[in-house]
Write a protein that holds these residues in place. Structure first.
Motif, PDB file in Angstrom:
ATOM      1  N   PRO A  81      -7.686  20.711  15.606  1.00 28.25           N
ATOM      2  CA  PRO A  81      -6.580  20.370  14.690  1.00 28.25           C
ATOM      3  C   PRO A  81      -6.566  21.212  13.427  1.00 28.25           C
ATOM      4  CG  PRO A  81      -7.593  18.382  15.563  1.00 28.25           C
ATOM      5  CD  PRO A  81      -8.476  19.515  15.974  1.00 28.25           C
ATOM      6  N   GLY A  82      -7.705  21.270  12.727  1.00 24.49           N
ATOM      7  CA  GLY A  82      -7.755  22.057  11.501  1.00 24.49           C
ATOM      8  C   GLY A  82      -7.521  23.535  11.745  1.00 24.49           C
ATOM      9  N   THR A  83      -8.060  24.042  12.853  1.00 24.39           N
ATOM     10  CA  THR A  83      -7.908  25.464  13.168  1.00 24.39           C
ATOM     11  C   THR A  83      -6.446  25.834  13.347  1.00 24.39           C
ATOM     12  OG1 THR A  83     -10.081  25.643  14.206  1.00 24.39           O
ATOM     13  CG2 THR A  83      -8.422  27.253  14.873  1.00 24.39           C
ATOM     14  N   PHE A  84      -5.715  25.048  14.118  1.00 26.33           N
ATOM     15  CA  PHE A  84      -4.319  25.399  14.386  1.00 26.33           C
ATOM     16  C   PHE A  84      -3.424  25.167  13.168  1.00 26.33           C
ATOM     17  CE2 PHE A  84      -5.748  25.203  18.806  1.00 26.33           C
ATOM     18  CZ  PHE A  84      -5.132  26.329  19.306  1.00 26.33           C
ATOM     19  N   VAL A  85      -3.815  24.236  12.303  1.00 27.54           N
ATOM     20  CA  VAL A  85      -3.075  24.073  11.057  1.00 27.54           C
ATOM     21  C   VAL A  85      -3.215  25.325  10.188  1.00 27.54           C
ATOM     22  CG1 VAL A  85      -3.019  22.835   8.858  1.00 27.54           C
ATOM     23  CG2 VAL A  85      -3.087  21.563  10.993  1.00 27.54           C
ATOM     24  N   TYR A  86      -4.447  25.801  10.029  1.00 31.63           N
ATOM     25  CA  TYR A  86      -4.676  27.000   9.217  1.00 31.63           C
ATOM     26  C   TYR A  86      -4.084  28.245   9.879  1.00 31.63           C
ATOM     27  CZ  TYR A  86      -7.724  24.728   5.829  1.00 31.63           C
ATOM     28  OH  TYR A  86      -8.209  23.934   4.816  1.00 31.63           O
ATOM     29  N   ALA A  87      -4.174  28.317  11.208  1.00 33.57           N
ATOM     30  CA  ALA A  87      -3.548  29.446  11.904  1.00 33.57           C
ATOM     31  C   ALA A  87      -2.035  29.413  11.721  1.00 33.57           C
ATOM     32  CB  ALA A  87      -3.906  29.407  13.391  1.00 33.57           C
ATOM     33  N   GLY A  88      -1.453  28.208  11.731  1.00 35.72           N
ATOM     34  CA  GLY A  88      -0.016  28.082  11.475  1.00 35.72           C
ATOM     35  C   GLY A  88       0.357  28.533  10.080  1.00 35.72           C
ATOM     36  N   LEU A  89      -0.503  28.222   9.121  1.00 38.18           N
ATOM     37  CA  LEU A  89      -0.256  28.681   7.753  1.00 38.18           C
ATOM     38  C   LEU A  89      -0.303  30.203   7.684  1.00 38.18           C
ATOM     39  CD1 LEU A  89       0.185  27.960   4.798  1.00 38.18           C
ATOM     40  CD2 LEU A  89      -2.296  27.748   4.540  1.00 38.18           C
ATOM     41  N   GLY A  90      -1.275  30.798   8.375  1.00 38.47           N
ATOM     42  CA  GLY A  90      -1.362  32.262   8.408  1.00 38.47           C
ATOM     43  C   GLY A  90      -0.151  32.886   9.072  1.00 38.47           C
ATOM     44  N   ASN A  91       0.333  32.268  10.138  1.00 38.16           N
ATOM     45  CA  ASN A  91       1.520  32.786  10.811  1.00 38.16           C
ATOM     46  C   ASN A  91       2.747  32.695   9.910  1.00 38.16           C
ATOM     47  OD1 ASN A  91       2.808  33.763  13.316  1.00 38.16           O
ATOM     48  ND2 ASN A  91       3.858  31.792  13.249  1.00 38.16           N
ATOM     49  N   GLY A  92       2.824  31.605   9.139  1.00 38.77           N
ATOM     50  CA  GLY A  92       3.930  31.466   8.193  1.00 38.77           C
ATOM     51  C   GLY A  92       3.882  32.526   7.113  1.00 38.77           C
ATOM     52  N   LEU A  93       2.688  32.814   6.613  1.00 36.29           N
ATOM     53  CA  LEU A  93       2.546  33.871   5.605  1.00 36.29           C
ATOM     54  C   LEU A  93       2.923  35.230   6.186  1.00 36.29           C
ATOM     55  CD1 LEU A  93      -0.817  32.843   3.904  1.00 36.29           C
ATOM     56  CD2 LEU A  93       1.486  32.650   2.965  1.00 36.29           C
ATOM     57  N   SER A  94       2.628  35.425   7.469  1.00 36.31           N
ATOM     58  CA  SER A  94       2.995  36.681   8.123  1.00 36.31           C
ATOM     59  C   SER A  94       4.494  36.891   8.088  1.00 36.31           C
ATOM     60  CB  SER A  94       2.485  36.682   9.571  1.00 36.31           C
ATOM     61  OG  SER A  94       2.923  37.829  10.256  1.00 36.31           O
ATOM     62  N   HIS A  95       5.242  35.825   8.391  1.00 37.28           N
ATOM     63  CA  HIS A  95       6.703  35.934   8.357  1.00 37.28           C
ATOM     64  C   HIS A  95       7.211  36.203   6.941  1.00 37.28           C
ATOM     65  CE1 HIS A  95       7.152  34.980  12.515  1.00 37.28           C
ATOM     66  NE2 HIS A  95       6.663  33.756  12.405  1.00 37.28           N
ATOM     67  N   VAL A  96       6.568  35.550   5.974  1.00 34.62           N
ATOM     68  CA  VAL A  96       6.994  35.729   4.587  1.00 34.62           C
ATOM     69  C   VAL A  96       6.739  37.163   4.123  1.00 34.62           C
ATOM     70  CG1 VAL A  96       6.471  35.064   2.211  1.00 34.62           C
ATOM     71  CG2 VAL A  96       6.694  33.309   3.973  1.00 34.62           C
ATOM     72  N   LEU A  97       5.542  37.672   4.401  1.00 36.52           N
ATOM     73  CA  LEU A  97       5.171  38.997   3.920  1.00 36.52           C
ATOM     74  C   LEU A  97       5.930  40.116   4.624  1.00 36.52           C
ATOM     75  CD1 LEU A  97       1.318  38.491   3.609  1.00 36.52           C
ATOM     76  CD2 LEU A  97       2.979  38.653   1.751  1.00 36.52           C
ATOM     77  N   SER A  98       6.385  39.845   5.868  1.00 39.77           N
ATOM     78  CA  SER A  98       7.110  40.875   6.595  1.00 39.77           C
ATOM     79  C   SER A  98       8.611  40.852   6.320  1.00 39.77           C
ATOM     80  CB  SER A  98       6.878  40.706   8.107  1.00 39.77           C
ATOM     81  OG  SER A  98       7.378  39.463   8.553  1.00 39.77           O
ATOM     82  N   ALA A  99       9.060  39.835   5.577  1.00 38.24           N
ATOM     83  CA  ALA A  99      10.485  39.735   5.280  1.00 38.24           C
ATOM     84  C   ALA A  99      10.878  40.766   4.222  1.00 38.24           C
ATOM     85  CB  ALA A  99      10.825  38.331   4.794  1.00 38.24           C
ATOM     86  N   ASP A 100      12.131  41.192   4.290  1.00 41.56           N
ATOM     87  CA  ASP A 100      12.614  42.176   3.319  1.00 41.56           C
ATOM     88  C   ASP A 100      12.964  41.534   1.980  1.00 41.56           C
ATOM     89  OD1 ASP A 100      12.368  44.226   5.150  1.00 41.56           O
ATOM     90  OD2 ASP A 100      14.388  43.948   5.943  1.00 41.56           O
ATOM     91  N   GLU A 101      13.177  40.221   1.984  1.00 38.80           N
ATOM     92  CA  GLU A 101      13.566  39.553   0.754  1.00 38.80           C
ATOM     93  C   GLU A 101      12.379  39.447  -0.201  1.00 38.80           C
ATOM     94  OE1 GLU A 101      15.111  35.794   1.814  1.00 38.80           O
ATOM     95  OE2 GLU A 101      16.716  36.581   3.069  1.00 38.80           O
ATOM     96  N   PRO A 102      12.636  39.452  -1.493  1.00 45.12           N
ATOM     97  CA  PRO A 102      11.537  39.325  -2.455  1.00 45.12           C
ATOM     98  C   PRO A 102      10.873  37.953  -2.352  1.00 45.12           C
ATOM     99  CG  PRO A 102      13.660  39.153  -3.551  1.00 45.12           C
ATOM    100  CD  PRO A 102      13.945  39.587  -2.147  1.00 45.12           C
ATOM    101  N   LEU A 103       9.576  37.918  -2.609  1.00 39.88           N
ATOM    102  CA  LEU A 103       8.820  36.681  -2.523  1.00 39.88           C
ATOM    103  C   LEU A 103       9.150  35.793  -3.717  1.00 39.88           C
ATOM    104  CD1 LEU A 103       6.611  35.351  -0.782  1.00 39.88           C
ATOM    105  CD2 LEU A 103       4.923  36.334  -2.335  1.00 39.88           C
ATOM    106  N   ASN A 104       9.521  34.529  -3.452  1.00 40.35           N
ATOM    107  CA  ASN A 104       9.790  33.580  -4.526  1.00 40.35           C
ATOM    108  C   ASN A 104       9.311  32.197  -4.123  1.00 40.35           C
ATOM    109  OD1 ASN A 104      12.084  32.159  -3.109  1.00 40.35           O
ATOM    110  ND2 ASN A 104      12.916  34.244  -3.205  1.00 40.35           N
ATOM    111  N   THR A 105       9.369  31.263  -5.044  1.00 36.22           N
ATOM    112  CA  THR A 105       8.793  29.940  -4.799  1.00 36.22           C
ATOM    113  C   THR A 105       9.518  29.165  -3.715  1.00 36.22           C
ATOM    114  OG1 THR A 105      10.154  29.069  -6.605  1.00 36.22           O
ATOM    115  CG2 THR A 105       7.909  29.736  -7.136  1.00 36.22           C
ATOM    116  N   SER A 106      10.767  29.479  -3.423  1.00 36.54           N
ATOM    117  CA  SER A 106      11.505  28.732  -2.410  1.00 36.54           C
ATOM    118  C   SER A 106      10.941  28.941  -1.010  1.00 36.54           C
ATOM    119  CB  SER A 106      12.988  29.140  -2.427  1.00 36.54           C
ATOM    120  OG  SER A 106      13.136  30.504  -2.057  1.00 36.54           O
ATOM    121  N   VAL A 107      10.126  29.981  -0.847  1.00 37.30           N
ATOM    122  CA  VAL A 107       9.573  30.264   0.467  1.00 37.30           C
ATOM    123  C   VAL A 107       8.628  29.156   0.925  1.00 37.30           C
ATOM    124  CG1 VAL A 107       7.467  31.489  -0.204  1.00 37.30           C
ATOM    125  CG2 VAL A 107       8.699  32.189   1.842  1.00 37.30           C
TER     126      VAL A 107
END
Length: 229
Positions: free
Chosen positions: A175-201
């Protein structure tokens, strides 16, 4: 001489922990390093996915066996680099292998000495523990209040079978592993987006849902205390 031989595997693992801090290995296990070199890293994963997966899993196993304090960041990085499913599976397998390595080293080094010193008292405790060993070990893995190192180390001293230990580790850390892996996957999408990083992400599903999972994990100790009460 026999005593030194018995503690040699554990000394080797402890030496790995010391070496990691001495050579500042933590600088290679952070987001800044991965973000700076993500083109190289992801290129390697794309060109040689099997080798990359095995390398990540092996590094995670070594990190766990040496008790390096990089587990959370490595798990998030696994989700970032490989995705939730593959990253989570590789992490679970690597962590289980590393934990079992430490378990066997600790049992080989200290089990006989524990039996000789504690004698009947240890046998009595073990008898009670073994009746519910699967439940106890799963609780220790699932509830994020017990230090990972201690959960890896202590069962080896009280006669827990390797098969039981490996199975409860494999299931309990999922459970904990997949939660943290999901967080990492979410950050991957955020960092690869062309839009500037802001708090709404933070409210995007790929980031918000894993954070909810982390919130639930943080409540497990409270739930556990209520159950015991």
């Amino acid at each position: 001489m026999a005593k030194i031989k018995k503690i040699t595997p554990l000394l080797f693992l402890f030496s790995g922990l010391i070496a990691a801090f001495y050579f500042d290995f933590d600088k290679y296990v952070d987001f800044q390093f991965l973000q700076t070199h993500q083109g190289i890293v992801k290129g390697f994963i794309t060109d040689m996915p099997v080798q990359a997966a095995l390398l990540y899993m092996s590094l995670y196993a070594v990190s766990t066996a040496f008790s390096l304090p990089f587990g959370t960041i490595m798990t998030i990085s696994g989700g970032w680099l490989f995705g939730v499913l593959i990253g989570g599976i590789l992490t679970v397998i690597g962590a289980t292998i590393g934990a079992c390595t430490l378990f066997l080293a600790a049992r080989y080094a200290f089990r006989e000495a524990m039996v000789a010193r504690a004698g009947a008292r240890l046998q009595q405790f073990e008898a009670g523990f073994k009746r519910h060993s699967t439940s106890y070990l799963l609780a220790m893995r699932l509830i994020p209040v017990f230090p990972f190192f201690l959960v890896n180390f202590l069962p080896a001293l009280i006669g827990v079978r390797l098969r039981t230990y490996a199975l409860t580790t494999l299931v309990g850390i999922m459970p904990g592993t997949f939660v943290y892996a999901g967080l990492g996957n979410g950050l991957s999408h955020v960092l690869s987006a062309d839009e500037p990083l802001n708090t709404s992400v933070i409210f995007s599903p790929s980031v918000f849902l894993p954070l909810c999972g982390l919130g639930f994990l943080s409540l497990l100790p409270v739930i556990w205390n209520k159950i015991k009460g």
